[in-house]
Motif scaffolding. Structure first.
Motif, PDB file in Angstrom:
ATOM      1  N   ILE A 101      74.130  27.154 -69.658  1.00  0.00           N
ATOM      2  CA  ILE A 101      73.377  26.249 -68.784  1.00  0.00           C
ATOM      3  C   ILE A 101      73.453  26.770 -67.353  1.00  0.00           C
ATOM      4  O   ILE A 101      74.542  26.902 -66.788  1.00  0.00           O
ATOM      5  CB  ILE A 101      73.943  24.820 -68.847  1.00  0.00           C
ATOM      6  CG1 ILE A 101      73.775  24.244 -70.250  1.00  0.00           C
ATOM      7  CG2 ILE A 101      73.248  23.916 -67.827  1.00  0.00           C
ATOM      8  CD1 ILE A 101      74.393  22.871 -70.428  1.00  0.00           C
ATOM      9  N   THR A 102      72.310  27.081 -66.776  1.00  0.00           N
ATOM     10  CA  THR A 102      72.276  27.532 -65.386  1.00  0.00           C
ATOM     11  C   THR A 102      71.622  26.507 -64.462  1.00  0.00           C
ATOM     12  O   THR A 102      71.908  26.479 -63.269  1.00  0.00           O
ATOM     13  CB  THR A 102      71.522  28.870 -65.261  1.00  0.00           C
ATOM     14  OG1 THR A 102      70.219  28.725 -65.834  1.00  0.00           O
ATOM     15  CG2 THR A 102      72.270  29.973 -65.991  1.00  0.00           C
ATOM     16  N   GLU A 103      70.734  25.680 -65.018  1.00  0.00           N
ATOM     17  CA  GLU A 103      70.146  24.618 -64.214  1.00  0.00           C
ATOM     18  C   GLU A 103      69.706  23.473 -65.115  1.00  0.00           C
ATOM     19  O   GLU A 103      69.649  23.605 -66.348  1.00  0.00           O
ATOM     20  CB  GLU A 103      68.970  25.123 -63.370  1.00  0.00           C
ATOM     21  CG  GLU A 103      67.738  25.521 -64.137  1.00  0.00           C
ATOM     22  CD  GLU A 103      66.587  25.926 -63.217  1.00  0.00           C
ATOM     23  OE1 GLU A 103      66.858  26.419 -62.107  1.00  0.00           O
ATOM     24  OE2 GLU A 103      65.425  25.736 -63.608  1.00  0.00           O
ATOM     25  N   MET A 104      69.407  22.347 -64.494  1.00  0.00           N
ATOM     26  CA  MET A 104      68.960  21.168 -65.221  1.00  0.00           C
ATOM     27  C   MET A 104      67.645  20.694 -64.611  1.00  0.00           C
ATOM     28  O   MET A 104      67.495  20.661 -63.388  1.00  0.00           O
ATOM     29  CB  MET A 104      70.013  20.060 -65.141  1.00  0.00           C
ATOM     30  CG  MET A 104      69.679  18.811 -65.949  1.00  0.00           C
ATOM     31  SD  MET A 104      71.098  17.685 -66.022  1.00  0.00           S
ATOM     32  CE  MET A 104      70.424  16.346 -67.011  1.00  0.00           C
ATOM     33  N   ALA A 105      66.699  20.353 -65.479  1.00  0.00           N
ATOM     34  CA  ALA A 105      65.398  19.842 -65.020  1.00  0.00           C
ATOM     35  C   ALA A 105      65.349  18.325 -65.211  1.00  0.00           C
ATOM     36  O   ALA A 105      65.901  17.791 -66.178  1.00  0.00           O
ATOM     37  CB  ALA A 105      64.263  20.501 -65.791  1.00  0.00           C
ATOM     38  N   PHE A 106      64.689  17.650 -64.282  1.00  0.00           N
ATOM     39  CA  PHE A 106      64.562  16.194 -64.326  1.00  0.00           C
ATOM     40  C   PHE A 106      63.083  15.841 -64.441  1.00  0.00           C
ATOM     41  O   PHE A 106      62.278  16.187 -63.567  1.00  0.00           O
ATOM     42  CB  PHE A 106      65.175  15.570 -63.070  1.00  0.00           C
ATOM     43  CG  PHE A 106      66.666  15.778 -62.972  1.00  0.00           C
ATOM     44  CD1 PHE A 106      67.553  14.821 -63.439  1.00  0.00           C
ATOM     45  CD2 PHE A 106      67.182  16.943 -62.430  1.00  0.00           C
ATOM     46  CE1 PHE A 106      68.920  15.016 -63.365  1.00  0.00           C
ATOM     47  CE2 PHE A 106      68.547  17.154 -62.352  1.00  0.00           C
ATOM     48  CZ  PHE A 106      69.422  16.181 -62.822  1.00  0.00           C
ATOM     49  N   TRP A 107      62.733  15.180 -65.542  1.00  0.00           N
ATOM     50  CA  TRP A 107      61.359  14.777 -65.807  1.00  0.00           C
ATOM     51  C   TRP A 107      61.234  13.264 -65.639  1.00  0.00           C
ATOM     52  O   TRP A 107      62.104  12.503 -66.080  1.00  0.00           O
ATOM     53  CB  TRP A 107      60.954  15.177 -67.226  1.00  0.00           C
ATOM     54  CG  TRP A 107      60.738  16.664 -67.370  1.00  0.00           C
ATOM     55  CD1 TRP A 107      61.694  17.639 -67.379  1.00  0.00           C
ATOM     56  CD2 TRP A 107      59.485  17.319 -67.525  1.00  0.00           C
ATOM     57  NE1 TRP A 107      61.124  18.874 -67.526  1.00  0.00           N
ATOM     58  CE2 TRP A 107      59.755  18.714 -67.622  1.00  0.00           C
ATOM     59  CE3 TRP A 107      58.153  16.890 -67.591  1.00  0.00           C
ATOM     60  CZ2 TRP A 107      58.750  19.666 -67.794  1.00  0.00           C
ATOM     61  CZ3 TRP A 107      57.151  17.829 -67.762  1.00  0.00           C
ATOM     62  CH2 TRP A 107      57.449  19.197 -67.855  1.00  0.00           C
ATOM     63  N   ARG A 116      52.408   9.457 -68.713  1.00  0.00           N
ATOM     64  CA  ARG A 116      52.717  10.875 -68.866  1.00  0.00           C
ATOM     65  C   ARG A 116      54.008  11.202 -68.107  1.00  0.00           C
ATOM     66  O   ARG A 116      54.345  10.536 -67.132  1.00  0.00           O
ATOM     67  CB  ARG A 116      51.575  11.742 -68.312  1.00  0.00           C
ATOM     68  CG  ARG A 116      50.217  11.474 -68.935  1.00  0.00           C
ATOM     69  CD  ARG A 116      49.096  12.079 -68.108  1.00  0.00           C
ATOM     70  NE  ARG A 116      49.226  13.513 -67.951  1.00  0.00           N
ATOM     71  CZ  ARG A 116      48.685  14.417 -68.757  1.00  0.00           C
ATOM     72  NH1 ARG A 116      47.945  14.010 -69.792  1.00  0.00           N
ATOM     73  NH2 ARG A 116      48.840  15.700 -68.552  1.00  0.00           N
ATOM     74  N   ILE A 117      54.703  12.245 -68.543  1.00  0.00           N
ATOM     75  CA  ILE A 117      55.882  12.715 -67.810  1.00  0.00           C
ATOM     76  C   ILE A 117      55.557  14.024 -67.104  1.00  0.00           C
ATOM     77  O   ILE A 117      54.739  14.825 -67.569  1.00  0.00           O
ATOM     78  CB  ILE A 117      57.105  12.905 -68.736  1.00  0.00           C
ATOM     79  CG1 ILE A 117      56.793  13.891 -69.878  1.00  0.00           C
ATOM     80  CG2 ILE A 117      57.599  11.580 -69.277  1.00  0.00           C
ATOM     81  CD1 ILE A 117      58.023  14.318 -70.672  1.00  0.00           C
ATOM     82  N   VAL A 118      56.221  14.222 -65.949  1.00  0.00           N
ATOM     83  CA  VAL A 118      56.074  15.465 -65.185  1.00  0.00           C
ATOM     84  C   VAL A 118      57.454  15.892 -64.702  1.00  0.00           C
ATOM     85  O   VAL A 118      58.355  15.069 -64.521  1.00  0.00           O
ATOM     86  CB  VAL A 118      55.137  15.290 -63.972  1.00  0.00           C
ATOM     87  CG1 VAL A 118      53.710  15.024 -64.424  1.00  0.00           C
ATOM     88  CG2 VAL A 118      55.632  14.193 -63.053  1.00  0.00           C
ATOM     89  N   ARG A 119      57.599  17.202 -64.504  1.00  0.00           N
ATOM     90  CA  ARG A 119      58.860  17.699 -63.955  1.00  0.00           C
ATOM     91  C   ARG A 119      58.941  17.330 -62.487  1.00  0.00           C
ATOM     92  O   ARG A 119      58.063  17.681 -61.692  1.00  0.00           O
ATOM     93  CB  ARG A 119      58.981  19.208 -64.124  1.00  0.00           C
ATOM     94  CG  ARG A 119      60.358  19.746 -63.734  1.00  0.00           C
ATOM     95  CD  ARG A 119      60.390  21.267 -63.606  1.00  0.00           C
ATOM     96  NE  ARG A 119      60.033  21.952 -64.835  1.00  0.00           N
ATOM     97  CZ  ARG A 119      58.924  22.666 -64.990  1.00  0.00           C
ATOM     98  NH1 ARG A 119      58.053  22.752 -63.976  1.00  0.00           N
ATOM     99  NH2 ARG A 119      58.665  23.274 -66.124  1.00  0.00           N
ATOM    100  N   ALA A 120      60.000  16.605 -62.105  1.00  0.00           N
ATOM    101  CA  ALA A 120      60.126  16.118 -60.733  1.00  0.00           C
ATOM    102  C   ALA A 120      61.126  16.909 -59.910  1.00  0.00           C
ATOM    103  O   ALA A 120      61.041  16.942 -58.685  1.00  0.00           O
ATOM    104  CB  ALA A 120      60.545  14.648 -60.747  1.00  0.00           C
TER     105      ALA A 120
END
Length: 643
Positions: A101-107, A116-120
């Motif tokens: 794991i190098t980073e985490m994305a928040f949707w 709908r969901i989007v990467r925030a």
């Protein structure tokens, strides 16, 4: 890794010579054991692996299953655990097969269309560089396999005894083996029969429904579960773009997903929010099918789709936070009167959600904290009072974990409109990263942890916290190495001598505090070395290293005091690998805020800083170790330690 000091080794050097109880080790569980470990989960296997390094101690680990774990529920490996794996010799191999794991994305819901969901946002996993080791994802079963290999290659040739389930125990007031344990055969030709074993100590690592915990009158107490999650490990086809990135996904339609990519490039895990559990549910939510979990996941992922091709494992669980008030069999009114005989570790004494990746990691540190203490007491190195520090230290850490996980799991279950700010979840993730990584643990002053009287001499080595590695150069071969990586899980105390400014070849011109300390260590009856068996290797109990401030080319290793170049093995070979110089590219004295006048850093066998002292404080150093050491050890004359 050092070998050949007991003679030429032509095979795998990880396979240590059999010694002590490892010679002619019986295949069947004996009637009498020093330590009986119940359960082959992470806490139990690490406990047994550490004890496997003590050749004179009979340790057996029993498991009710008929064989090794095929697929484990836990998968998150925090950096502190990888540090621990380094000490057990398999960090590099498990890193190679794991997902990193190098980073985490928040949707989050699209403001223009909340359906709908989007990467925030994105957040770096270790923005502060708290460790040189990575945050990994790998199946718990593989972690257990590596500990099993370590045990099998140890001097005691340890391996689990499968097909034996714990039934009950009784503790007598006297006798060499005062704990009588009744086991039930669950597999093999004797299935259904009882087996009685007598032990000096028992470690219950038998999970959240622990019978060992029940036998000592402990109960898990805490919050009642009120939120359910479906979890599944799947192989699937999807158009979701971050399927190979750790994600927190919040949908406008309601519900959340924590996505964890798994090792191997294709497998991934989803924790799918199943919502609040009604008071009268009576466990009905646990009958949720994997098809229903998949349908819920697709609803949350809209407009993306998830077509599951294979399910490796799935389950439904309700979030609950429970903790026992003690981790051993000594009641509060007995503290100081008797020492414990029974211990519980891991899920047997603390349970919480799985979404912070803490269960396996904290459980292993329970085992690391306890095992070396049992080894030292059973070998006669230390008094029995040492064992009381286990519950005192680890119960506090578990309470901190419960508090952290309550906050994190509550945030994960919130609906988007319930957050105080749009970035609340990612802000919490970044600001608290050091805690789940395993580096906020700090033990309070005790017989094992000194008061921080001289902390200013080593600001980067906080007393009570884990020893944080840094680059150095080994003088004898000019190799750049990580200082912390030179410490194996061999049960030894470590004394790091960060020398004053004088190089060893300058000692004829002026006295040196480091040289004076070396002389005291080698010859004083107050030195901790004086407690070691007369015929043991000088570093069998204490791994003493010196780090000079100069470049390695400025150090004459021949002039280095003998205390830093011990004679090891039956041939009394000189070990030259304990002498280090600073790395010009990363001076450890600057990196860790070390006083240029020199400083001693004492580190426990489980890698936690126990004391910081001036080079001249020999009386304080001797006084610190005095209550921790006992003469008359039954440790073997030559233990296989070097380096």
């Amino acid at each position: 890794m050092q070998f050949h000091h007991h003679g030429y080794v032509s095979g795998d050097p990880r396979v240590q010579p059999a010694a002590g109880v490892g010679i002619d080790r019986p295949a069947q569980l004996p009637d009498e054991v020093d330590v009986l470990v119940v359960g082959t989960g992470p806490a139990g296997m690490l406990t047994a692996a550490q004890l496997s390094q003590f050749p004179g101690i009979t340790t057996r680990i029993v498991e009710r299953r008929s064989g090794r774990l095929a697929i484990g529920q836990a998968d998150g490996i925090q950096a502190r655990s990888v540090e621990t794996f380094q000490a057990f010799g398999f960090a590099e191999r498990i890193i190679a097969e794991a997902y990193r794991i190098t980073e985490m994305a928040f949707w989050k819901p699209d403001p223009a269309d909340p359906s709908r969901i989007v990467r925030a946002a994105r957040a770096v996993d270790d923005a502060t560089g708290v460790s040189e080791f990575p945050h990994l994802i790998v199946n718990q079963a593989r972690v257990l396999d590596y500990f099993g290999e370590f045990m099998a290659n140890s001097p005691t040739r340890m391996s689990p005894d499968y097909g034996l389930e714990f039934s009950s125990l009784e503790v007598a007031d006297e006798g060499e083996y005062p704990v009588t344990v009744t086991l039930l055969q669950t597999a093999g030709p004797d299935e259904g029969q009882e087996r009685v074993v007598h032990a000096k100590y028992v470690v219950g690592a038998d999970g959240a429904r622990s019978k060992v915990r029940e036998s000592i009158g402990c109960t898990l107490a805490g919050d009642k579960a009120n939120h359910a999650w479906g979890v599944m490990d799947v192989l699937a086809v999807t158009d979701f773009p971050d399927i190979r990135t750790k994600c927190a996904i919040q949908s406008g339609a309601g519900g959340s997903i924590l996505l964890i990519p798994r090792e191997g490039g294709h497998l991934f895990r989803m924790y799918v929010d199943l919502g609040e559990v009604p008071q009268d549910d009576a466990g009905a939510v646990r009958s949720t099918t994997v098809g229903q979990i998949i349908a819920k996941a697709n609803n949350i992922l809209h407009p993306y789709t998830l077509e599951v091709r294979d399910v490796a494992w799935h389950s439904v669980y309700e979030v609950g936070h429970r903790l026992t008030d003690r981790f051993d069999d000594v009641l509060p009114d007995q503290r100081g009167i008797r020492t414990p005989r029974i211990f519980i570790t891991g899920d047997a004494c603390h349970t919480h959600s799985a979404k912070a990746g803490q269960g396996m990691n904290v459980s292993m540190q329970d085992g690391f904290n306890l095992a070396w203490k049992l080894g030292h007491v059973l070998e006669g190195r230390s008094p029995e009072s040492l064992l009381s520090t286990y519950s005192a230290e680890r119960q506090v850490i578990a309470k901190n974990l419960i508090d952290f996980d309550k906050e994190w799991s509550t945030l994960m279950a919130k609906k988007p409109e319930e957050f105080a700010s749009p970035s609340e979840l990612e802000d919490f993730y970044v600001s608290t990263a050091e805690f789940p990584a395993g580096f906020m643990t700090q033990y309070a002053p005790s017989m094992l942890i000194a008061a921080p009287v001289h902390q200013e001499l080593a600001a980067g080595f906080t007393i009570g916290k884990r020893f944080k590695s840094a680059p150095v150069v080994r003088v004898c071969d000019a190799n750049p190495v990580q200082l912390g990586h030179q410490a194996a899980a061999d049960g030894r105390w470590r004394i790091y001598v960060f020398a004053d400014g004088a190089a060893p070849q300058q000692l004829a011109a002026a006295p040196s505090p480091a040289a004076d300390l070396a002389e005291w260590i080698a010859s004083s009856p107050e030195s901790p070395l004086a407690a070691a068996p007369e015929r043991a290797d000088r570093d069998a109990w204490f791994d003493i290293k010196v780090i000079y401030q100069q470049d390695h080319t400025s150090i004459d290793i021949g002039a280095v005091p003998a205390a830093f170049k011990p004679q090891v093995g039956p041939f009394r070979l000189t070990c030259l690998e304990k002498v280090y110089a600073t790395d010009a590219a990363a001076d450890i004295f600057e990196l860790r805020g070390l006083d240029r006048g020199g400083v001693v850093v004492v580190v426990r066998p489980d890698q936690y800083v126990a004391n910081v002292l001036p080079l001249t404080a020999t009386a304080e150093l001797g006084a610190f170790f005095a209550p921790l050491l006992r003469a008359g050890s039954r440790a073997p004359e030559f233990q296989d330690h070097a380096g």
